[in-house]
Design a protein around this motif. Structure first.
Motif, PDB file in Angstrom:
ATOM      1  N   ARG A  76     112.150  43.851   5.464  1.00  0.00           N
ATOM      2  CA  ARG A  76     113.206  43.715   3.911  1.00  0.00           C
ATOM      3  C   ARG A  76     114.794  44.851   3.901  1.00  0.00           C
ATOM      4  O   ARG A  76     116.000  44.560   4.235  1.00  0.00           O
ATOM      5  CB  ARG A  76     112.997  44.436   2.828  1.00  0.00           C
ATOM      6  CG  ARG A  76     111.763  42.691   1.819  1.00  0.00           C
ATOM      7  CD  ARG A  76     111.213  42.925   0.553  1.00  0.00           C
ATOM      8  NE  ARG A  76     109.970  43.721   1.262  1.00  0.00           N
ATOM      9  CZ  ARG A  76     109.467  42.905   1.284  1.00  0.00           C
ATOM     10  NH1 ARG A  76     108.834  41.498   1.055  1.00  0.00           N
ATOM     11  NH2 ARG A  76     108.113  43.410   0.997  1.00  0.00           N
ATOM     12  N   GLY A  77     114.655  45.349   4.468  1.00  0.00           N
ATOM     13  CA  GLY A  77     115.374  46.619   5.082  1.00  0.00           C
ATOM     14  C   GLY A  77     116.876  46.085   5.927  1.00  0.00           C
ATOM     15  O   GLY A  77     117.899  46.400   5.523  1.00  0.00           O
ATOM     16  N   TYR A  78     116.243  45.491   6.753  1.00  0.00           N
ATOM     17  CA  TYR A  78     116.751  44.895   8.062  1.00  0.00           C
ATOM     18  C   TYR A  78     118.390  43.687   7.110  1.00  0.00           C
ATOM     19  O   TYR A  78     119.220  43.662   7.155  1.00  0.00           O
ATOM     20  CB  TYR A  78     116.458  44.075   8.918  1.00  0.00           C
ATOM     21  CG  TYR A  78     116.252  45.056  10.209  1.00  0.00           C
ATOM     22  CD1 TYR A  78     116.467  46.605   9.632  1.00  0.00           C
ATOM     23  CD2 TYR A  78     114.965  44.662  10.672  1.00  0.00           C
ATOM     24  CE1 TYR A  78     115.880  47.187  10.627  1.00  0.00           C
ATOM     25  CE2 TYR A  78     114.870  45.192  11.733  1.00  0.00           C
ATOM     26  CZ  TYR A  78     115.336  47.023  12.265  1.00  0.00           C
ATOM     27  OH  TYR A  78     114.716  47.696  12.582  1.00  0.00           O
ATOM     28  N   ALA A  79     117.597  43.327   5.991  1.00  0.00           N
ATOM     29  CA  ALA A  79     117.817  42.294   5.040  1.00  0.00           C
ATOM     30  C   ALA A  79     118.881  42.527   4.337  1.00  0.00           C
ATOM     31  O   ALA A  79     120.076  42.078   3.727  1.00  0.00           O
ATOM     32  CB  ALA A  79     117.241  41.315   4.405  1.00  0.00           C
ATOM     33  N   ALA A  80     118.693  43.732   3.453  1.00  0.00           N
ATOM     34  CA  ALA A  80     119.902  44.431   2.754  1.00  0.00           C
ATOM     35  C   ALA A  80     120.779  45.138   4.103  1.00  0.00           C
ATOM     36  O   ALA A  80     121.720  44.798   3.351  1.00  0.00           O
ATOM     37  CB  ALA A  80     119.059  45.921   2.121  1.00  0.00           C
ATOM     38  N   TRP A  81     120.714  45.337   4.573  1.00  0.00           N
ATOM     39  CA  TRP A  81     121.768  46.387   5.334  1.00  0.00           C
ATOM     40  C   TRP A  81     122.832  44.085   6.047  1.00  0.00           C
ATOM     41  O   TRP A  81     124.226  44.766   5.860  1.00  0.00           O
ATOM     42  CB  TRP A  81     121.294  46.981   6.220  1.00  0.00           C
ATOM     43  CG  TRP A  81     121.884  47.107   7.490  1.00  0.00           C
ATOM     44  CD1 TRP A  81     123.407  48.120   7.366  1.00  0.00           C
ATOM     45  CD2 TRP A  81     121.970  46.747   9.126  1.00  0.00           C
ATOM     46  NE1 TRP A  81     123.679  48.297   8.284  1.00  0.00           N
ATOM     47  CE2 TRP A  81     123.334  47.647   9.644  1.00  0.00           C
ATOM     48  CE3 TRP A  81     120.953  46.817  10.528  1.00  0.00           C
ATOM     49  CZ2 TRP A  81     123.530  48.420  10.651  1.00  0.00           C
ATOM     50  CZ3 TRP A  81     120.890  47.257  11.465  1.00  0.00           C
ATOM     51  CH2 TRP A  81     122.262  47.800  11.892  1.00  0.00           C
ATOM     52  N   LEU A  82     122.147  43.896   6.044  1.00  0.00           N
ATOM     53  CA  LEU A  82     122.400  42.732   6.700  1.00  0.00           C
ATOM     54  C   LEU A  82     123.341  42.211   5.807  1.00  0.00           C
ATOM     55  O   LEU A  82     124.868  41.554   5.694  1.00  0.00           O
ATOM     56  CB  LEU A  82     121.638  41.127   6.726  1.00  0.00           C
ATOM     57  CG  LEU A  82     122.444  40.247   7.036  1.00  0.00           C
ATOM     58  CD1 LEU A  82     123.886  39.735   8.597  1.00  0.00           C
ATOM     59  CD2 LEU A  82     121.489  38.602   6.807  1.00  0.00           C
ATOM     60  N   GLN A  83     123.421  42.340   4.156  1.00  0.00           N
ATOM     61  CA  GLN A  83     124.182  41.531   2.723  1.00  0.00           C
ATOM     62  C   GLN A  83     124.861  42.471   2.774  1.00  0.00           C
ATOM     63  O   GLN A  83     126.392  41.879   2.782  1.00  0.00           O
ATOM     64  CB  GLN A  83     122.694  40.886   2.060  1.00  0.00           C
ATOM     65  CG  GLN A  83     122.163  40.428   2.217  1.00  0.00           C
ATOM     66  CD  GLN A  83     121.277  40.736   1.243  1.00  0.00           C
ATOM     67  OE1 GLN A  83     119.973  41.001   0.338  1.00  0.00           O
ATOM     68  NE2 GLN A  83     121.691  39.579  -0.582  1.00  0.00           N
ATOM     69  N   THR A  84     124.690  44.192   3.246  1.00  0.00           N
ATOM     70  CA  THR A  84     125.835  45.087   3.212  1.00  0.00           C
ATOM     71  C   THR A  84     127.007  44.539   3.668  1.00  0.00           C
ATOM     72  O   THR A  84     128.717  45.551   3.845  1.00  0.00           O
ATOM     73  CB  THR A  84     125.717  46.109   3.140  1.00  0.00           C
ATOM     74  OG1 THR A  84     125.418  46.748   4.231  1.00  0.00           O
ATOM     75  CG2 THR A  84     124.345  46.371   2.104  1.00  0.00           C
ATOM     76  N   LEU A  85     126.676  44.137   4.898  1.00  0.00           N
ATOM     77  CA  LEU A  85     127.965  43.762   6.736  1.00  0.00           C
ATOM     78  C   LEU A  85     128.324  42.334   5.926  1.00  0.00           C
ATOM     79  O   LEU A  85     129.473  41.851   6.901  1.00  0.00           O
ATOM     80  CB  LEU A  85     127.234  44.053   7.469  1.00  0.00           C
ATOM     81  CG  LEU A  85     126.460  45.057   8.344  1.00  0.00           C
ATOM     82  CD1 LEU A  85     125.446  44.861   9.657  1.00  0.00           C
ATOM     83  CD2 LEU A  85     127.271  45.922   8.286  1.00  0.00           C
ATOM     84  N   GLY A  86     128.108  41.960   4.708  1.00  0.00           N
ATOM     85  CA  GLY A  86     128.443  40.575   4.251  1.00  0.00           C
ATOM     86  C   GLY A  86     128.108  39.540   4.382  1.00  0.00           C
ATOM     87  O   GLY A  86     128.802  38.275   4.263  1.00  0.00           O
ATOM     88  N   GLY A  87     126.711  39.506   5.118  1.00  0.00           N
ATOM     89  CA  GLY A  87     126.041  37.834   5.469  1.00  0.00           C
ATOM     90  C   GLY A  87     125.400  37.863   4.666  1.00  0.00           C
ATOM     91  O   GLY A  87     125.266  38.430   2.809  1.00  0.00           O
ATOM     92  N   THR A  88     124.684  36.674   4.257  1.00  0.00           N
ATOM     93  CA  THR A  88     124.901  35.989   2.312  1.00  0.00           C
ATOM     94  C   THR A  88     123.277  35.702   2.862  1.00  0.00           C
ATOM     95  O   THR A  88     122.451  34.566   4.416  1.00  0.00           O
ATOM     96  CB  THR A  88     125.101  34.721   2.074  1.00  0.00           C
ATOM     97  OG1 THR A  88     127.390  35.295   2.237  1.00  0.00           O
ATOM     98  CG2 THR A  88     124.498  34.220   1.432  1.00  0.00           C
ATOM     99  N   LEU A  89     121.769  35.864   2.138  1.00  0.00           N
ATOM    100  CA  LEU A  89     120.955  35.031   1.723  1.00  0.00           C
ATOM    101  C   LEU A  89     120.541  34.746   0.243  1.00  0.00           C
ATOM    102  O   LEU A  89     120.747  34.787  -0.133  1.00  0.00           O
ATOM    103  CB  LEU A  89     119.471  36.744   1.982  1.00  0.00           C
ATOM    104  CG  LEU A  89     118.105  36.306   1.650  1.00  0.00           C
ATOM    105  CD1 LEU A  89     117.546  36.446   3.580  1.00  0.00           C
ATOM    106  CD2 LEU A  89     117.603  37.990   1.516  1.00  0.00           C
TER     107      LEU A  89
END
Length: 422
Positions: free
Chosen positions: A209-222
């Protein structure tokens, strides 16, 4: 296979460790990434593991010694292994292929490939945990293989020799040295192997979940949604979801863990030779202030016990069965009985018992790369029980292949073509 370019859209199906790692690696290279998963990050297979990042995981289950162990395994003599005879009869082709890979030449190829992938994953994990703000969850003090007799320790010599050949740092311990490391273990173990080239985390799901949150700060979408249908369009693929969305992208990554087999068969008539290593876990409160400093594997009891944020997590060995078969608690109950012989366990926590399936291909290596005959479709599937240890390396390797970069690991042992034709 058309290579990807920065700025192109990618849809990743699956938000476990492998899927999120693929998404992170691609997003960091300038791709526009959307992740689709019905449960959310780290909520399925990646939730239920011992949280170990260990180079010792290079040893596959179908090693050359499996043939001598097979009669006892089939008689149910090993507490770490159960199987459904009905499922084995139904999946006899997978079973024969799995046994056929228990040869010295394949074992060498598999251990070499997995060691490279695990080492690379460990480096990436350490970097990502810091950047994602979850480094506080990691311990770097290894894990322990525990032996209740000198005979069982000596019987594991081949495994120790393999680890030594690959330069994995280990240390053999007698009972006194083990007590100094883990003073709350009961004195039932005569010997131990301390695998020092290993880290562990106190919540695998929270790391994902920490990696997923970081992905979203980089512009990725979940997107918490279920992929129901795929269509092939001229520029790429469209994913049609349960909520009615149509997500179009030039590239599509399948990282659905054990759900990959049925999804690919239903959508594209692709048939993965995939079996399922089912496993369970249960949490306990320690009794009388007892604690563990690192995960331990009781080789006789067939379980791993690991200190987690939720308490002490007890994980079972392998059950070969259908992915969606009802849970059988006998293996978990037996693991608890063996664990209580080894550790002062208190009451179970309120958290429900967990059951999940680990997707295993006949050679115990994942598929990582382009899907033969399906332009723009990429596979990251079949990580058996070591997806947490191999996820970041998988993501990096897949991104390097997609964008035509030099690869940090040899992709040949993981090529999908070894089981799929174009």
């Amino acid at each position: 296979m058309t290579q990807a370019r920065p700025g192109q859209k990618v849809v990743v199906l699956g938000a476990g460790m492998v899927g999120i790692a693929c998404a992170l690696s691609l997003q960091q290279r300038g791709m526009a990434v959307s992740v689709v998963d019905p449960l959310g990050p780290g909520a399925a297979t990646s939730h239920g593991n011992a949280g170990v990042l260990a180079r010792s995981s290079l040893l596959p289950f179908n090693h050359p010694g499996l043939w001598t162990q097979l009669p006892g395994l089939l008689r149910g003599k090993n507490p770490g292994f159960r199987y459904s005879p009905r499922w084995m009869l139904d999946q006899w082709r997978w079973g024969l292929s799995f046994l056929g890979h228990a040869r010295s030449s394949v074992f060498l190829e598999t251990t070499t490939a997995l060691d490279a992938l695990i080492r690379h994953s460990g480096d990436v994990h350490h970097r990502w945990m810091t950047e994602a703000g979850v480094a506080h969850r990691r311990r770097d003090d290894g894990w322990l293989f525990l032996y209740r007799s000198e005979a069982t320790f000596e019987a594991a010599a081949a495994g120790r020799e393999t680890l030594a050949r690959f330069g994995v740092r280990t240390r053999s311990l007698d009972a006194d040295a083990l007590h100094a490391l883990e003073p709350h273990l009961k004195p039932v173990f005569r010997r131990a192997l301390w695998v020092q080239d290993a880290s562990s985390v106190d919540s695998p799901a929270e790391v994902v979940r920490g990696y997923a949150a970081w992905l979203q700060t980089l512009g990725g979408t979940l997107r918490i949604d279920k992929a129901q249908r795929l269509t092939r369009d001229a520029p790429g693929w469209t994913v049609h979801t349960a909520s009615g969305m149509a997500l179009a992208a030039e590239h599509l990554v399948i990282a659905l863990g054990p759900w990959s087999r049925d999804f690919l068969r239903e959508q594209l008539d692709l048939r993965l030779p995939m079996g399922f290593e089912r496993g369970q876990h249960r949490h306990f409160r320690p009794a009388n202030g007892a604690s563990l400093n690192r995960p331990v594997y009781d080789t006789a009891g067939g379980y791993v016990m690991a200190p987690m944020a939720q308490g002490l997590r007890l994980t079972t060995g392998v059950e070969l069965n259908a992915q969606h078969a009802p849970p059988h608690r006998e293996q978990l109950e037996a693991a608890e009985r063996a664990a209580r012989e080894a550790m002062p366990l208190g009451e179970r926590t309120e958290e429900a018992d967990w059951l999940g399936s680990r997707p295993t291909l006949p050679d115990c290596r994942p598929m990582i790369g382009a899907c033969p005959g399906r332009d723009g479709l990429w596979l990251a599937v079949g990580h058996q029980h070591i997806g947490f240890s191999t996820g970041p390396g998988t993501g990096e390797l897949l991104a390097q292949l997609m964008l035509g970069e030099p690869t940090a690991v040899d992709p040949h042992p993981f090529r999908p073509q070894r089981f799929l034709c174009g």
